[in-house]
Design a protein around this motif. Structure first.
Motif, short mmCIF file in Angstrom:
data_model
loop_
_atom_site.label_atom_id
_atom_site.label_comp_id
_atom_site.label_asym_id
_atom_site.label_seq_id
_atom_site.Cartn_x
_atom_site.Cartn_y
_atom_site.Cartn_z
N UNK A 61 31.54 45.77 34.02
CA UNK A 61 32.82 46.46 34.22
C UNK A 61 33.93 45.76 33.45
N UNK A 62 33.90 44.44 33.47
CA UNK A 62 34.92 43.67 32.74
C UNK A 62 34.87 44.01 31.25
N UNK A 63 33.67 43.95 30.69
CA UNK A 63 33.52 44.24 29.26
C UNK A 63 33.96 45.66 28.92
N UNK A 64 33.70 46.57 29.83
CA UNK A 64 33.95 47.98 29.54
C UNK A 64 35.34 48.47 29.95
N UNK A 65 36.17 47.54 30.37
CA UNK A 65 37.55 47.95 30.69
C UNK A 65 38.55 47.16 29.85
N UNK A 66 38.08 46.52 28.79
CA UNK A 66 39.00 45.78 27.89
C UNK A 66 39.83 46.77 27.10
N UNK A 67 41.08 46.41 26.78
CA UNK A 67 41.97 47.32 26.03
C UNK A 67 41.39 47.67 24.65
N UNK A 68 41.67 48.89 24.23
CA UNK A 68 41.33 49.31 22.87
C UNK A 68 42.21 48.53 21.92
#
Lengths: 718, 718
Positions: free
Chosen positions: B706-713
């Protein structure tokens, strides 16, 4: 020019009638308008549309002075008119308990000749929109919010002002059902109501067992108007050159005849003046702002007849019509000719949303007589045979067994709205000349205001007219210029008068909505500017309106999309901050014809299902109006074109818009921090195109002005 | 889950019937569907929805193997069934020339019990949507594009496949009018058609003088099914706790009674299963995916009666119902009870778009008998008096003089769609638990695929179910999971089967549309991901779909705006490059109830005029499907809320959306060069919120995922 969308949807009224219920509730606003009993018409008379803050006693005092129009007369005389009108109610050939006087002429025209301004004459109220209803002891006038103050001022005490759209205000028929005892006779002049409108009225007053009486042979207001009534217009007509019309009359007639055949009809009766002008490649000047002439047209399988005052037809025009096989008959003989069609058993195509009740009822009576006489309808023209007791519905329209007719939208309506190459070229050319005139005008006005030379809203409009007059092919304005400074700009259909108007200054926004008729095209443009320092609020609102304008301008949509689908694009940016505007976003525009035409529109009213089509022209005019403060509107005309995209999902065409209008949008009013990079690019690209297209037509100061006003916006976004 | 919007608009079918003409043409697509003869229903049987590229001879060969469902039986046996069915046509108590077998149960349910899958039993075709029509010498099955290949495979040669939506394919009634000689008798089981649908059918076949015969007392397919027919479901019902329901049954009944009074009615007959479950705060498990039970409900001024198999009612439930004053009667007695209502002269409120023709016609016949017997309808229940020869329309619905009824949308429909505080809280909580399950699932799947462990679409769906099962309050899936890898993802309602499905790999997009029923809420979410390197084309399409998703999510709109107004916002970005999708953008969702519910929707079909209201829940699911290549859909559920903006033009409320779904959108698929800064911010803000809300429910790998997949673009725009 902003237009309340309802008037572009005659089909809505027709559908309402056919379904025997009122049109669907309009969203998102509660202002519900009855069609066509109360239409939004821009007045061509000297009506004073100005809204001022005066006490009602002050208003009453001023009343005698305010009505200078020949049509209106003074308000005190109105009472005498009411008495005279009521005397006619009891005449044996009339015999009615109430009489309805609408604003219309016999052709559902937006702009009408003075001799047809009966409602204004009767009531003293000179606003463009309104319906008067007179009973034996009451008199009431319905008008909408634009005209409440003016009507208060102009109506005598014998009249009750009905503020349409206000909570609890009844419609005309609700009021008649309320004030009249059951079973009364309500009279109308059937020429002034479309058949659909008359049927709707008949149905709604039948709730109280009232009878609708078509008072034939005379208009009761004309009877009391007498000798003082202005003469019918007698202006000459002219041929609309094939280089602008693009398609010759025989080809257009041949198309109509193919439509007749497809729908199993023998004749089409046309009463809309712009349809006649378009079909016959003719133009006239019987009414202000629209290059049309009073007439009717009947197209049959092998003949076509124009019903028109022969004085208006020059040798040139006569030759033009003869070449196309079009015969002339006097304007007044339309009814007897329609009766003749019934006698010979012709199946007639009638657009009941525009053709008046007098014509339809004459046709129906004649059909009835034929049936009674022969037991069945006789042999029809052409090769078809049909007996009235075996009605067959061959067209998509509504058919009545006894009435040998198909009720359907006129085939001219759609054909006229889809412009051909020549019409498109004329529109493009006239828009460039119009843009040059506007650049000269804005350059002049900016200079005057900066020099603190006081110029009123009326003077400004007159000066604009001067600049336009210098352009090739200029004919007249396409509507009364809306020139509104400050709070006046918040009145959507504001019209200044010389007696009473503001000066354009440096302290507030100035909204200018204007247009012109040229030999080759029709224009309609609105710009809003500030000559001093706009407030942050004004910039925010202007920028939101601009975002809506850009979103619609850039829209891409699949074929078969009705205009209302796109309306939200123009409002979204305003909705985001809780703002909106109470008018439609786009109306159709004629090519060297009416500035407002159907059938398409872009509006929050979802009743108009007409698909936007390649070749149609629409306005793009979102706005925002802060009551008693300022008004903003940004309007361009757009041509619908087919796009060549990388994909075409569904194997269909995708459509978009091409701008016709090329006049700078004031950069000073744009808050670039609200705009996205692509919106900033849109503004810069547009201004670059304006410079490229219009600068060759300018020189000197106005060219300099155009240069300064087409410089790129600074991109201040991060 | 994507849904074809037409099924959310029962009012459209009703309006079409009332106006005696087909529904307005649908835009922008030509696929026209008849309602409800051919509805989009997701099958709960073992139908093989997979589309594979096989020759038709190969398909025929495989036919015997493909139909494993108990309901369907083998296709060769279908011929015997047809013969048996036709034998019944001639029976004296039947006497028909054709019989129509739709997919419906008696309650217009989306998911139906196996014993009601008569169309599947008769035809062998196990797809969820389809209508069978059998004449003495012909048999035809209508289904839509999703099922053409499957139907080809499953139907015997005696059946003709009618590909609905394909050019030139007639509707069922057009076909009947074509193949039957004039004046035939067309039979239906009146329990399986809403009254509106039956009337529409009656009208359309009357063109050929056919008579619609309501074959009462038996279903002809059940007759031939005999002993082999599965038993009716007998699952127990349960009380839906007040902490989730929010409002107790007496309060809900009291609201219904106030509606009865307002509309001058004495009784309301409810047949929609979710309406009954909502009104009685009860849940069941008679059908898959929806927590409902078979029953009818009649609410009268002082009584309420639930028609249900008493075996399903536990002591708890009985006590709950008794407290609310609700009595029980056997399910089968609904018809006689409705007749009793007519006998006592009760004016009955019927939602003719959902109540079946058997009930309405029984009521009508009983009314007729009463009239004949007494000359007039007797004294009514309650205090009202009315004689049938003086019908008064008191409600806004349609009223029939002889039929003492008001036809109007059920008052439960709107009340159920506007969620109360407890329902909203339950929806929010269940969505967070669902999000945790999905995070665990995506973490697992990514790992498996990266390790090259082959997992089929079915295994993936089963694994997702496992993760969901671990969450508190999980009950079941809310629809059959759509798990589509590569080309399978382009099939909008794809449903893999163990026998025949793809493995999820790293070479193409994977679309997963799934949802769950929890004790406190219902979820529905779609995500599309790529485990390898997406092509530029896939990224472009995904980003365009995302832009549409964002535009709708961020929409602000005035109260009274119907959903179709917003649909264009979700399509604009696709239209710009000539792409589109052939389904609606949003459907209503029940609170711990049906995953699809009305009355609101967000669709390009403009027939549904229901305004979006505060408290309603809608899905936001634009998509794009490239045939035989890949499919993209991004779906969140949204709660409609009132906004507190700086302005409120018109003195009205402005509404917007609050997200309920919190699962990452795969950044890898986003082409940030297409996005505006505000769109990039939207993605970043959303992912930040996902992290904040869902990470507390996770630990270990899934928390890391979840952490990896919620990082800002990365903001790569200039």
């Amino acid at each position: 020019m902003a237009i309340e969308a309802a008037r572009l949807s005659p089909s809505l009224a027709a559908a309402a009638f056919l379904a025997r219920r009122p049109p669907p509730a309009l969203f998102p606003f509660s202002l519900r308008r009855r069609l066509p009993l109360l239409r939004t018409l821009a007045s061509s008379s000297g009506g004073d549309g100005r809204v001022v803050a005066l006490s009602s006693s002050e208003l009453r005092k001023r009343r005698g002075l305010s009505s200078s129009s020949g049509a209106a007369g003074s308000a005190t005389a109105g009472d005498e008119k009411l008495r005279s009108l009521r005397l006619l109610f009891g005449r044996p050939d009339v015999g009615i308990d109430a009489y309805i006087v609408p604003s219309q002429d016999a052709h559902q025209s937006e702009f009408i000749a003075e001799c047809f301004m009966r409602r204004a004459y009767l009531t003293g109220f000179t606003g463009s929109a309104g319906t008067a209803v007179v009973t034996k002891d009451k008199a009431a006038l319905w008008t909408d919010g634009r005209y409440f103050l003016q009507a208060e001022k102009e109506l005598s005490h014998e009249w009750t002002l009905m503020r349409s759209g206000n909570h609890g205000v009844p419609t005309t028929s609700e009021w008649l059902n309320d004030v009249l005892p059951s079973g009364c006779r309500v009279g109308i002049d059937p020429f002034l109501f479309s058949f659909d409108a008359a049927e709707e009225l008949k149905y709604s007053i039948s709730n109280k067992n009232h009878e609708l009486v078509l008072v034939g042979g005379m208009n009761l207001v004309d009877e009391i108007w007498g000798e003082a009534r202005p003469k019918a217009p007698e202006k000459s007509t002219r041929v609309h050159d094939i280089k602008y019309a693009g398609i010759d009359v025989p080809s257009k007639l041949s198309f109509i005849r193919s439509q007749l055949a497809e729908n199993g009809c023998d004749a089409l009766v046309i009463s809309m003046l712009d349809e006649i002008a378009w079909l016959l490649n003719m133009r006239g000047s019987d009414v202000p702002n629209s290059p049309v002439f009073y007439g009717y047209l009947i197209v049959e399988v092998s003949t076509a007849t124009l019903f028109v005052d022969s004085n208006k037809v020059s040798e040139d025009v006569l030759e033009h019509l003869e070449k196309a096989g079009v015969k002339l008959k006097p304007y007044e003989t339309i009814v007897s000719e329609v009766e003749r069609l019934a006698e010979k058993g012709a199946k007639v195509w009638l657009d009941s949303s525009s053709v008046n009740a007098a014509i339809v009822s004459a046709f129906k009576s004649s059909c009835d007589r034929q049936m009674k006489k022969k037991g069945k309808v006789g042999k029809k023209v052409g090769e078809k045979e049909a007996s009235s007791d075996e009605p067959t519905t061959r067209g998509p329209g509504v058919e009545d067994g006894a009435l040998n007719a198909v009720f359907n939208v006129s085939p001219v309506t759609l054909a006229k709205s889809v412009k051909n190459e020549a019409e498109i070229e004329g529109m493009k050319n006239s828009h460039l000349r119009d843009a040059a005139a506007l650049a000269e005008f804005w350059c002049w006005l900016e200079d005057e205001v900066c020099k603190n030379i006081p110029r009123t809203e009326v003077q400004v409009a007159e000066k604009l007219l001067e600049f336009r007059k210098r352009q090739d092919g200029f004919i007249e304005t396409s509507f009364d210029t809306i020139s509104g400074y400050g709070a006046n700009g918040s009145i959507i259909h504001y019209r200044p008068t010389p007696e009473n108007c503001s000066s354009v200054g440096r302290d507030n926004l100035f909204l200018l909505d204007s247009g012109a008729q040229y030999i080759d095209g029709t224009t309609d443009i609105t710009r809003t500017v500030h000559f001093g320092e706009p407030s942050p609020r004004q910039k925010e609102c202007f920028t939101r309106v601009l975002q809506g304008h850009i979103a619609l301008d850039q829209a891409v949509f699949p074929e078969r999309t009705p205009g209302f689908v796109l309306d939200v694009l123009a409002r979204s940016s305003l909705w985001k901050i809780g703002l909106d505007y109470r008018h439609g976003t786009g109306h159709g525009v004629g090519a060297a014809l009416n500035v407002h035409e159907g059938p398409q529109s872009i509006s929050y009213r979802y009743g108009n299902l007409t698909a936007l089509q390649k070749g149609m022209i629409v306005s793009n005019e979102p706005g925002y109006y802060e009551d008693n403060s300022f008004g903003i509107r940004i309007e361009n005309l757009l041509l619908i074109k087919e796009l060549n995209l990388a994909n075409s999902f569904g194997g269909i065409s995708y459509l978009g818009f091409e701008k016709l209008t090329f006049v700078p949008i004031q950069s000073k009013l744009i808050d670039t921090s609200i705009l996205s990079p692509s919106e900033i690019n849109w503004v810069n690209d547009y201004h670059e195109e304006v410079w490229e297209k219009v600068s060759p037509l300018l020189s000197g100061d106005s060219r300099d002005w155009l240069w300064k006003n087409t410089r790129p916006l600074l991109d201040v976004t991060q």
